[in-house]
Design a protein around this motif. Structure first.
Motif, PDB file in Angstrom:
ATOM      1  N   GLY A  27       0.804  -1.219   0.000  1.00  0.00           N
ATOM      2  CA  GLY A  27       0.000   0.000   0.000  1.00  0.00           C
ATOM      3  C   GLY A  27       0.835   1.266   0.000  1.00  0.00           C
ATOM      4  N   VAL A  28       2.098   1.175   0.392  1.00  0.00           N
ATOM      5  CA  VAL A  28       3.002   2.327   0.314  1.00  0.00           C
ATOM      6  C   VAL A  28       3.624   2.296  -1.078  1.00  0.00           C
ATOM      7  CG1 VAL A  28       5.080   3.406   1.231  1.00  0.00           C
ATOM      8  CG2 VAL A  28       3.445   2.341   2.794  1.00  0.00           C
ATOM      9  N   VAL A  29       3.112   3.154  -1.968  1.00  0.00           N
ATOM     10  CA  VAL A  29       3.527   3.088  -3.373  1.00  0.00           C
ATOM     11  C   VAL A  29       4.083   4.402  -3.907  1.00  0.00           C
ATOM     12  CG1 VAL A  29       1.966   1.183  -3.924  1.00  0.00           C
ATOM     13  CG2 VAL A  29       1.166   3.545  -4.163  1.00  0.00           C
ATOM     14  N   THR A  30       4.008   5.468  -3.105  1.00  0.00           N
ATOM     15  CA  THR A  30       4.520   6.777  -3.535  1.00  0.00           C
ATOM     16  C   THR A  30       5.500   7.307  -2.497  1.00  0.00           C
ATOM     17  OG1 THR A  30       2.803   8.032  -2.409  1.00  0.00           O
ATOM     18  CG2 THR A  30       2.336   7.371  -4.694  1.00  0.00           C
ATOM     19  N   VAL A  31       6.230   8.328  -2.891  1.00  0.00           N
ATOM     20  CA  VAL A  31       7.142   8.995  -1.961  1.00  0.00           C
ATOM     21  C   VAL A  31       6.348   9.535  -0.770  1.00  0.00           C
ATOM     22  CG1 VAL A  31       8.676  10.986  -1.684  1.00  0.00           C
ATOM     23  CG2 VAL A  31       8.892   9.507  -3.705  1.00  0.00           C
ATOM     24  N   ALA A  32       5.186  10.119  -1.010  1.00  0.00           N
ATOM     25  CA  ALA A  32       4.365  10.645   0.085  1.00  0.00           C
ATOM     26  C   ALA A  32       3.997   9.540   1.069  1.00  0.00           C
ATOM     27  CB  ALA A  32       3.110  11.312  -0.460  1.00  0.00           C
ATOM     28  N   LEU A  63      15.590  14.395  -8.710  1.00  0.00           N
ATOM     29  CA  LEU A  63      14.642  15.068  -7.827  1.00  0.00           C
ATOM     30  C   LEU A  63      13.221  14.785  -8.282  1.00  0.00           C
ATOM     31  CD1 LEU A  63      16.292  18.546  -7.256  1.00  0.00           C
ATOM     32  CD2 LEU A  63      16.089  16.669  -5.633  1.00  0.00           C
ATOM     33  N   VAL A  64      12.351  14.477  -7.314  1.00  0.00           N
ATOM     34  CA  VAL A  64      10.960  14.157  -7.624  1.00  0.00           C
ATOM     35  C   VAL A  64      10.048  14.866  -6.637  1.00  0.00           C
ATOM     36  CG1 VAL A  64      11.483  11.897  -8.653  1.00  0.00           C
ATOM     37  CG2 VAL A  64      10.997  12.056  -6.202  1.00  0.00           C
ATOM     38  N   ASP A  65       8.774  14.968  -6.999  1.00  0.00           N
ATOM     39  CA  ASP A  65       7.809  15.462  -6.024  1.00  0.00           C
ATOM     40  C   ASP A  65       7.249  14.260  -5.264  1.00  0.00           C
ATOM     41  OD1 ASP A  65       5.609  14.370  -7.458  1.00  0.00           O
ATOM     42  OD2 ASP A  65       5.402  16.200  -8.625  1.00  0.00           O
ATOM     43  N   PHE A  66       6.461  14.539  -4.271  1.00  0.00           N
ATOM     44  CA  PHE A  66       6.022  13.481  -3.366  1.00  0.00           C
ATOM     45  C   PHE A  66       5.006  12.529  -3.994  1.00  0.00           C
ATOM     46  CE2 PHE A  66       7.065  16.166   0.658  1.00  0.00           C
ATOM     47  CZ  PHE A  66       8.402  16.142   0.323  1.00  0.00           C
ATOM     48  N   SER A  67       4.514  12.836  -5.171  1.00  0.00           N
ATOM     49  CA  SER A  67       3.574  11.927  -5.845  1.00  0.00           C
ATOM     50  C   SER A  67       4.289  10.861  -6.672  1.00  0.00           C
ATOM     51  CB  SER A  67       2.618  12.728  -6.745  1.00  0.00           C
ATOM     52  OG  SER A  67       3.343  13.320  -7.815  1.00  0.00           O
ATOM     53  N   ALA A  68       5.614  10.916  -6.751  1.00  0.00           N
ATOM     54  CA  ALA A  68       6.375   9.950  -7.546  1.00  0.00           C
ATOM     55  C   ALA A  68       6.164   8.530  -7.020  1.00  0.00           C
ATOM     56  CB  ALA A  68       7.858  10.301  -7.523  1.00  0.00           C
ATOM     57  N   SER A  69       6.078   7.589  -7.946  1.00  0.00           N
ATOM     58  CA  SER A  69       5.860   6.179  -7.604  1.00  0.00           C
ATOM     59  C   SER A  69       7.165   5.486  -7.246  1.00  0.00           C
ATOM     60  CB  SER A  69       5.213   5.449  -8.779  1.00  0.00           C
ATOM     61  OG  SER A  69       3.948   5.970  -9.046  1.00  0.00           O
ATOM     62  N   LEU A  70       7.082   4.655  -6.224  1.00  0.00           N
ATOM     63  CA  LEU A  70       8.214   3.821  -5.827  1.00  0.00           C
ATOM     64  C   LEU A  70       8.222   2.552  -6.666  1.00  0.00           C
ATOM     65  CD1 LEU A  70       7.788   4.081  -1.952  1.00  0.00           C
ATOM     66  CD2 LEU A  70       9.387   5.356  -3.391  1.00  0.00           C
ATOM     67  N   HIS A  71       9.364   1.887  -6.710  1.00  0.00           N
ATOM     68  CA  HIS A  71       9.466   0.603  -7.409  1.00  0.00           C
ATOM     69  C   HIS A  71      10.481  -0.270  -6.692  1.00  0.00           C
ATOM     70  CE1 HIS A  71      13.364   1.688  -9.177  1.00  0.00           C
ATOM     71  NE2 HIS A  71      12.858   2.904  -9.278  1.00  0.00           N
TER      72      HIS A  71
END
Length: 85
Positions: A27-32, A63-71
């Protein structure tokens, strides 16, 4: 999903870590989401990541904003903004 976290400057000092390997919860899929998960650790984590302090995030050295997706295998660096003179 496993990621590599890097901490710089005051964050490294406050957390007592330069880096860590982390398996993020489902469920943790974004930087935010990652930042909220880390802030939930409490103490210095909450103060630095959820307390209105300024910091930046790089994902795989960009550099990314907090909506960036993790992988899987992502490198996430968290650091204060750099000022120059």
């Amino acid at each position: 999903m496993d990621i590599n976290l890097l901490y710089f400057a005051r964050l490294r000092e406050r957390f007592g870590l330069a880096q860590e390997q982390l398996t993020v919860p489902e469920g943790v899929v974004t930087v935010a989401g990652l930042l909220a998960h880390l802030a939930a650790r409490g103490d210095a984590w909450a103060e630095e990541l959820a307390g209105g302090k300024v910091f930046r995030v790089a994902l795989d050295q960009e550099l990314v904003d907090f909506s960036a997706s993790l992988h899987q295998g992502a490198e996430v660096a968290i650091f204060p903004p750099v000022t120059g003179g």
